[in-house]
Write a protein that holds these residues in place. Structure first.
Motif, mmCIF file in Angstrom:
data_model
loop_
_atom_site.group_PDB
_atom_site.id
_atom_site.type_symbol
_atom_site.label_atom_id
_atom_site.label_comp_id
_atom_site.label_asym_id
_atom_site.label_seq_id
_atom_site.Cartn_x
_atom_site.Cartn_y
_atom_site.Cartn_z
ATOM 1 N N GLN A 79 0.806 -1.212 0.000
ATOM 2 C CA GLN A 79 0.000 0.000 0.000
ATOM 3 C C GLN A 79 0.844 1.268 0.000
ATOM 4 O O GLN A 79 0.315 2.345 -0.122
ATOM 5 C CB GLN A 79 -0.953 -0.001 1.203
ATOM 6 N N GLN A 80 2.145 1.145 0.157
ATOM 7 C CA GLN A 80 3.006 2.321 0.154
ATOM 8 C C GLN A 80 3.137 2.871 -1.258
ATOM 9 O O GLN A 80 3.136 2.137 -2.234
ATOM 10 C CB GLN A 80 4.389 1.980 0.676
ATOM 11 N N GLY A 81 3.266 4.173 -1.332
ATOM 12 C CA GLY A 81 3.477 4.799 -2.625
ATOM 13 C C GLY A 81 4.958 4.951 -2.913
ATOM 14 O O GLY A 81 5.787 4.949 -2.013
ATOM 15 N N GLY A 139 5.101 13.574 -6.003
ATOM 16 C CA GLY A 139 3.889 12.828 -5.745
ATOM 17 C C GLY A 139 4.220 11.399 -5.364
ATOM 18 O O GLY A 139 5.394 11.040 -5.203
ATOM 19 N N LEU A 140 3.185 10.593 -5.240
ATOM 20 C CA LEU A 140 3.342 9.177 -4.923
ATOM 21 C C LEU A 140 2.581 8.349 -5.946
ATOM 22 O O LEU A 140 1.400 8.604 -6.211
ATOM 23 C CB LEU A 140 2.785 8.864 -3.530
ATOM 24 N N ALA A 141 3.251 7.354 -6.506
ATOM 25 C CA ALA A 141 2.592 6.403 -7.400
ATOM 26 C C ALA A 141 2.054 5.279 -6.524
ATOM 27 O O ALA A 141 2.810 4.588 -5.856
ATOM 28 C CB ALA A 141 3.574 5.860 -8.428
ATOM 29 N N GLU A 142 0.742 5.134 -6.516
ATOM 30 C CA GLU A 142 0.110 4.146 -5.651
ATOM 31 C C GLU A 142 -0.544 3.056 -6.477
ATOM 32 O O GLU A 142 -0.585 3.129 -7.698
ATOM 33 C CB GLU A 142 -0.924 4.830 -4.752
ATOM 34 N N GLY A 143 -1.054 2.083 -5.801
ATOM 35 C CA GLY A 143 -1.752 0.999 -6.475
ATOM 36 C C GLY A 143 -1.714 -0.259 -5.645
ATOM 37 O O GLY A 143 -1.155 -0.301 -4.555
ATOM 38 N N THR A 144 -2.310 -1.308 -6.192
ATOM 39 C CA THR A 144 -2.367 -2.578 -5.471
ATOM 40 C C THR A 144 -1.279 -3.547 -5.923
ATOM 41 O O THR A 144 -1.112 -4.590 -5.309
ATOM 42 C CB THR A 144 -3.745 -3.237 -5.669
ATOM 43 N N GLU A 145 -0.559 -3.193 -6.992
ATOM 44 C CA GLU A 145 0.529 -4.056 -7.436
ATOM 45 C C GLU A 145 1.698 -3.974 -6.463
ATOM 46 O O GLU A 145 1.805 -3.030 -5.682
ATOM 47 C CB GLU A 145 1.031 -3.617 -8.812
ATOM 48 N N THR A 153 5.391 3.074 -18.320
ATOM 49 C CA THR A 153 4.116 2.413 -18.615
ATOM 50 C C THR A 153 3.199 2.319 -17.405
ATOM 51 O O THR A 153 2.207 1.593 -17.449
ATOM 52 C CB THR A 153 4.370 0.990 -19.155
ATOM 53 N N PHE A 154 3.505 3.055 -16.359
ATOM 54 C CA PHE A 154 2.685 2.985 -15.147
ATOM 55 C C PHE A 154 1.291 3.557 -15.423
ATOM 56 O O PHE A 154 1.138 4.631 -15.985
ATOM 57 C CB PHE A 154 3.338 3.765 -14.006
ATOM 58 N N VAL A 155 0.278 2.816 -15.007
ATOM 59 C CA VAL A 155 -1.106 3.272 -15.096
ATOM 60 C C VAL A 155 -1.731 3.038 -13.729
ATOM 61 O O VAL A 155 -1.746 1.908 -13.234
ATOM 62 C CB VAL A 155 -1.891 2.487 -16.174
ATOM 63 N N GLY A 156 -2.208 4.113 -13.119
ATOM 64 C CA GLY A 156 -2.801 3.967 -11.801
ATOM 65 C C GLY A 156 -2.933 5.298 -11.090
ATOM 66 O O GLY A 156 -2.733 6.360 -11.674
ATOM 67 N N PRO A 157 -3.253 5.246 -9.814
ATOM 68 C CA PRO A 157 -3.458 6.472 -9.048
ATOM 69 C C PRO A 157 -2.147 7.165 -8.680
ATOM 70 O O PRO A 157 -1.147 6.517 -8.383
ATOM 71 C CB PRO A 157 -4.190 5.987 -7.794
ATOM 72 N N GLU A 188 -4.345 14.978 -3.120
ATOM 73 C CA GLU A 188 -5.360 14.673 -4.117
ATOM 74 C C GLU A 188 -4.912 13.468 -4.943
ATOM 75 O O GLU A 188 -3.750 13.348 -5.315
ATOM 76 C CB GLU A 188 -5.535 15.895 -5.014
ATOM 77 N N VAL A 189 -5.839 12.576 -5.250
ATOM 78 C CA VAL A 189 -5.524 11.387 -6.036
ATOM 79 C C VAL A 189 -6.070 11.581 -7.442
ATOM 80 O O VAL A 189 -7.268 11.780 -7.645
ATOM 81 C CB VAL A 189 -6.117 10.114 -5.403
ATOM 82 N N LEU A 190 -5.165 11.543 -8.428
ATOM 83 C CA LEU A 190 -5.522 11.701 -9.833
ATOM 84 C C LEU A 190 -5.002 10.509 -10.619
ATOM 85 O O LEU A 190 -4.110 9.787 -10.165
ATOM 86 C CB LEU A 190 -4.917 12.988 -10.386
ATOM 87 N N HIS A 191 -5.540 10.296 -11.807
ATOM 88 C CA HIS A 191 -5.102 9.169 -12.629
ATOM 89 C C HIS A 191 -3.839 9.542 -13.397
ATOM 90 O O HIS A 191 -3.668 10.688 -13.832
ATOM 91 C CB HIS A 191 -6.211 8.762 -13.606
ATOM 92 N N SER A 192 -2.986 8.590 -13.582
ATOM 93 C CA SER A 192 -1.695 8.821 -14.237
ATOM 94 C C SER A 192 -1.840 9.278 -15.690
ATOM 95 O O SER A 192 -0.931 9.903 -16.232
ATOM 96 C CB SER A 192 -0.855 7.546 -14.186
ATOM 97 N N ASN A 193 -2.972 9.017 -16.337
ATOM 98 C CA ASN A 193 -3.172 9.430 -17.727
ATOM 99 C C ASN A 193 -3.204 10.949 -17.895
ATOM 100 O O ASN A 193 -3.080 11.442 -19.012
ATOM 101 C CB ASN A 193 -4.472 8.836 -18.281
ATOM 102 N N LEU A 194 -3.386 11.686 -16.817
ATOM 103 C CA LEU A 194 -3.417 13.143 -16.898
ATOM 104 C C LEU A 194 -2.021 13.744 -17.054
ATOM 105 O O LEU A 194 -1.890 14.940 -17.310
ATOM 106 C CB LEU A 194 -4.061 13.729 -15.637
#
Length: 162
Positions: free
Chosen positions: A12-14, A34-40, A53-57, A65-71
């Protein structure tokens, strides 16, 4: 074995990253850290970030604030981008000018432009939304506006002043 155990305990750590909104030829439009988070697993997220290629919060800002990496354009690891000062950074062996992206622009999905701004006597570049294309559309004659035309055989009669 130790890496596997660390990944299991810290899923759960970013991962600390730099958040880059846009990349121009000589300018990085930088949102900040920022912090790249996720369940992986952390190791998988780190590899995806390294490959771009990271895709996630992505957690960013003072309010986390949590935003999607596609932004965002790039999400380099903290150690990959070196901030020289508020106006210059080094990434992948290249030097870039830094333009800071305010929070209101993080969700903007168009091009950004950089403007100089003085703050506390220091010159700093700040990114803003490029609305030139929108302005062009509003000043161009609209196709939906129909030119006035004379009615076929009909006209308004002059009013009698009785």
């Amino acid at each position: 074995m130790l890496e596997w155990l660390q990944d299991r305990l810290s899923r759960q750590q970013g991962i600390t990253i730099w958040v880059v909104k846009q990349v121009d030829d000589t300018t990085l439009h930088l949102c900040g850290k920022g912090l790249a988070e996720g369940t992986e697993r952390v190791s998988r997220r780190r590899r995806a970030l390294g490959r771009g290629t990271f895709v996630g919060p992505v957690r960013i800002g003072e309010h986390h604030e949590v935003l999607h990496s596609n932004l965002f354009a790039w999400l380099p690891l903290r150690d990959e981008l070196r901030l020289i000062d508020d106006r210059e950074a080094e990434y992948a062996g290249r030097r870039y000018h830094v333009s800071w992206v305010p929070e209101r622009c993080w969700r903007f999905q168009g091009p950004l432009i950089s403007h100089p701004q003085r703050n506390d006597g220091k010159l700093r570049f700040v990114s803003h939304e490029d609305v030139a294309a929108i302005r062009e559309k509003t000043t161009a004659p609209s196709a939906s506006t129909t030119p006035s035309r004379n009615a076929d055989g009909w006209s308004l009669a002059a009013r009698d002043d009785d």
